[in-house]
Design an enzyme around this catalytic site. Structure first.
Site, short mmCIF file in Angstrom:
data_model
loop_
_atom_site.label_atom_id
_atom_site.label_comp_id
_atom_site.label_asym_id
_atom_site.label_seq_id
_atom_site.Cartn_x
_atom_site.Cartn_y
_atom_site.Cartn_z
N GLU A 278 0.83 -1.21 0.00
CA GLU A 278 0.00 0.00 0.00
C GLU A 278 0.86 1.26 0.00
O GLU A 278 0.60 2.21 0.74
CB GLU A 278 -0.94 0.02 1.21
CG GLU A 278 -1.91 -1.13 1.24
CD GLU A 278 -2.91 -1.03 2.38
OE1 GLU A 278 -4.07 -1.36 2.15
OE2 GLU A 278 -2.55 -0.62 3.51
N ASP A 351 -7.85 -9.42 3.57
CA ASP A 351 -7.67 -8.27 4.45
C ASP A 351 -8.75 -8.17 5.53
O ASP A 351 -9.63 -7.29 5.43
CB ASP A 351 -7.63 -6.98 3.62
CG ASP A 351 -7.18 -5.78 4.42
OD1 ASP A 351 -6.83 -5.96 5.59
OD2 ASP A 351 -7.18 -4.67 3.86
N GLU A 379 -12.53 -2.57 12.00
CA GLU A 379 -12.44 -1.83 10.75
C GLU A 379 -13.49 -2.29 9.75
O GLU A 379 -14.04 -1.49 9.00
CB GLU A 379 -11.03 -2.00 10.15
CG GLU A 379 -10.93 -1.35 8.78
CD GLU A 379 -9.54 -1.41 8.17
OE1 GLU A 379 -8.62 -1.93 8.82
OE2 GLU A 379 -9.40 -0.91 7.04
C1 BDP Z 1 -6.03 -2.37 5.81
C2 BDP Z 1 -6.27 -1.00 6.36
C3 BDP Z 1 -5.07 -0.11 6.13
C4 BDP Z 1 -3.86 -0.76 6.75
C5 BDP Z 1 -3.69 -2.11 6.13
C6 BDP Z 1 -2.52 -2.86 6.74
O1 BDP Z 1 -7.42 -0.44 5.76
O2 BDP Z 1 -5.31 1.14 6.69
O3 BDP Z 1 -2.75 0.04 6.58
O4 BDP Z 1 -4.84 -2.88 6.35
O5 BDP Z 1 -2.79 -3.86 7.39
O6 BDP Z 1 -7.06 -3.20 6.21
O7 BDP Z 1 -1.40 -2.49 6.56
#
Ligand code: BDP
Length: 711
Positions: A278, A351, A379
């Site tokens: 990301e 995720d 989340e």
């Molecule tokens: C996702 C989140 C993000 C995190 C990412 C992670 O939305 O903000 O940075 O996981 O685990 O679910 O790095």
């Protein structure tokens, strides 16, 4: 005169003391601040110890002020039966009338024993005699705070909630102690202070001084601190022009930096790394692999016995199936990592969705220690607006059989060192703890997820139900008329969320830009396909779901042969994962006898009806708890019901445009048109002006979202 003065002083003292007492009880009056530690501190127990020490002092104080039974003896001993329980285990022996002895090899063991005894007391479960032996399932039981701590370059921003209030350090506010007690009481012994999208600033003197202050405050509670770090720190701090892990200067930079960190915190735990994921930096920026990066960090940490937790949450824009990527990048390197590297794997392959099958990496990394990462913060579970007890999710994952070494190779066993004899064992949870809400987690019931994570990390054999009951008793009431229905509601709550959001293996139907509401139809021109729901649900005129069998992405092939075979076949695939692994015709006959379409409608409806039922359950227990917390939860349940209607209407009406079939006639009908639902625009939900805009469009965004999120 002297007499009078003495009397006046006493009176003054008495008045001030009473005011303080009233003040403090008002401050913490059942607002959730006390968490599961609500025992009255009005006892005067006889407690003795054979040694002195900071953690023993805490154990003694907790017992003295809260234990209502006969004398307690605390013994540090290396007697064989006790030493066999390791450096955090303990025994408790004795009986109610003569008192109990807690024995341990270390102070930490005594501390855990003390909290164990108090938990028995607070759940009305102290038996006439006790002969307990306990030791933790995992050595490192760690919270990951996705906190903006250390974000100098992003001052004032809150990523996923803020706990530490670094501006007050090195003063230690009272809530630090409450946080430490709450963790010690459930066995959590480690904490990553800052968010995985780390800022390099956290490694500068200014922040390391704060890290030291926190570490010093938490140490007596047997909690060690860790930091998330940015892989390109040497570059971003302006000290080197490369972060290449094979470059000697880079290796030296990290070695020196690690030495410096240990000068501040001699028992520092190590680093957590989110690399090349990301948008974070990582070894791939320098043409190197995760293996190169992890081993370089490991070498810098090894002289201090530090570890590196290297996250497997990585995915590449070019790959076909996002669910396959962690395995593809990590599994081939099994056995090549240094012994102080542990690969941190999210429970599922994508995720933290409401339901995912297990990550195929469990049981596939046999020579490398692997740790689970759960998401305690909700989340993907309605943030802190929804009642969603996740003990059942954690349990489901831990108990899943990978069949990696034949039947019984559960995820728990592949990670706790029992199956693969790894020395390094750990389990982590993304914390839902924050200080901008008095109850720490937003929703009172979200506290149960923090609690459940800790208890399962200590003992992964405990059932989610036992834990829910324990928590409800300590947090609210021991009255059976409360405990039984509330435990039951908690046990159903995660499944209800799955049903009204993403039943039957659906996943990632969340809106673009936030993870709160549904937007299965969303198109965003600049978004990568795997950021959007259509990539995951693949709805069309024929059916629904992602084909991950060999006719599709073949992600099933990453599982051990038994799971591979079971998941591949439409007839044998666990229906909870059906649409995860298969593109299924709308007419497919489900085990219930319904077609897929009908079953989908029933599931969405069931989720909604469950939440309505939780409202009734909650209203019925009003008399057993304080009005403040009662009203708080009641109000959140109202939001949850309206969200469940929103989810059901959005998903059922949208999928109906493909299925072209009626909603089964016995079911409640949708309440809003699809076109109206599509107008709800929560993109950039965190920005108030946009939120206001969506209000104009006819939907009021639930105000309190919390739980690790900025409102
Ligand atoms: C996702 C989140 C993000 C995190 C990412 C992670 O939305 O903000 O940075 O996981 O685990 O679910 O790095």
């Amino acid at each position: 005169m002297y007499q009078n003065c003495f009397f006046m002083n006493k009176l003054k003292f008495f008045l001030i003391f009473s005011l303080l007492l009233i003040g403090s009880s008002m401050l913490y009056a059942e607002d959730g601040y006390l968490l599961w530690l609500r025992a009255k501190a009005d006892a005067n127990a006889q407690v003795t110890a054979n040694k002195q020490g900071a953690s023993i002092d805490i154990a003694m104080k907790e017992l003295r002020t809260q234990w209502k039974g006969a004398a307690i003896q605390l013994d540090i001993t290396n007697a064989r039966n006790v030493a066999a329980l390791g450096k955090e285990g303990f025994t408790i022996t004795g009986d109610k009338s003569n008192g109990f002895t807690i024995s341990a090899l270390t102070e930490a063991g005594l501390l855990y024993g003390a909290y164990h005894l108090l938990r028995l007391q607070e759940t009305n479960a102290v038996p006439a005699t006790l002969n307990v032996s306990e030791k933790p399932s995992y050595d490192i039981r760690i919270l990951n705070h996705w906190d903006s701590f250390g974000m100098e370059d992003n001052a004032g921003s809150v990523f996923r909630g803020s706990l530490w209030q670094p501006e007050v350090l090195p003063d230690i506010p009272d809530f630090y102690i409450q946080y430490a007690r709450a963790n010690a009481a459930i066995g959590i012994n480690s904490t990553v202070l800052n968010n995985v999208n780390a800022s390099p600033a956290v490694l500068t003197t200014r922040w390391l001084e704060k890290v030291k202050a926190i570490a010093d405050a938490l140490r007596p509670y047997n909690i060690r601190v860790y930091l998330s770090v940015d892989f390109s720190s040497p570059v971003r701090l302006g000290e080197l022009n490369t972060g290449d892990p094979l470059d000697k200067n880079v290796q030296k930079w990290w070695k020196n930096k690690v030495d410096e960190v240990y000068r501040y915190v001699p028992d520092f735990g190590g680093f957590l790394m989110k690399a090349n994921s990301e948008g974070t930096s990582g070894p791939r920026d320098y043409g190197r692999t995760h293996l190169d990066g992890a081993n370089m960090m490991a070498d810098a940490l090894a002289p201090h016995n530090g570890i590196i937790m290297w996250r497997a949450f990585v995915y590449d824009p070019n790959e076909t199936d996002r669910a396959k990527q962690a395995y593809l990048e990590f599994q081939p390197n099994d056995g090549k990592f240094r012994p102080n590297v542990i690969v941190q794997v999210k429970n599922g392959p994508v995720d933290f969705q409401p339901r995912e099958p297990i990550s195929p990496l469990f049981g596939a990394m046999k020579k490398t220690p692997v740790m689970i990462e759960f998401e305690i913060v909700q989340e993907y579970f309605g943030y802190a607006n929804h009642l969603a007890y996740l003990g059942t999710l954690f349990e489901e994952c831990l108990d899943t059989d990978t069949y990696a070494e034949g039947p019984g190779s559960t995820v728990a066993k592949t990670t706790d060192g029992s199956l693969y004899k790894h020395k390094l064992t750990a389990i982590s949870g993304v914390a839902n703890v924050r200080r901008d809400v008095s109850n720490w987690c937003g929703h009172h019931f979200s506290q149960s997820n923090w609690y459940a994570f800790g208890r399962l990390a200590w003992n992964h054999q405990l059932s989610a139900e036992t834990i829910a009951e324990e928590w409800a008793r300590q947090t609210f009431s021991n009255d059976e008329a409360f405990v039984i229905p509330v435990t039951n509601m908690m046990m159903r709550s995660r499944e209800a969320e799955v049903d009204f959001m993403m039943p039957l293996g659906l996943h990632h139907l969340f809106a673009f830009g936030h993870h709160y509401g549904p937007e299965p139809w969303v198109e965003v021109s600049f978004a990568r396909p795997d950021w959007l729901p259509k990539y995951y649900h693949q709805a069309n005129a024929v059916g629904l779901g992602y084909d991950r069998t060999k006719t599709g992405s073949d992600a099933v092939a990453q599982y051990s042969p038994v799971l591979h075979a079971a998941y591949s076949n439409l007839e044998t695939c666990d229906e909870r994962f059906l649409l995860w692994f298969h593109h299924v015709p709308w007419t497919h006959k489900m085990r219930s006898g319904h077609t897929l379409w009908d079953e989908l409608c029933y599931r969405y409806d069931n989720g909604l009806q469950e939440v309505r039922d939780f409202q009734k359950t909650w209203d019925r227990i009003e008399q057993y708890i304080d009005p403040e917390r009662f009203a708080h939860v009641q109000s959140r349940l109202r939001i949850q019901v309206s969200d469940a209607i929103w989810w059901r209407d959005a998903c059922v009406l949208y999928f109906q445009t493909f299925a072209k079939r009626p909603i089964p006639y016995g079911l409640e009908r949708p309440t809003t048109d699809l076109e109206t639902l599509k107008m709800i625009d929560l993109v950039d939900f965190n920005y108030r002006e946009k939120a206001d805009r969506s209000k104009e469009r006819g939907r009021t965004i639930p105000k309190v979202i919390g739980g690790g999120y900025q409102e």
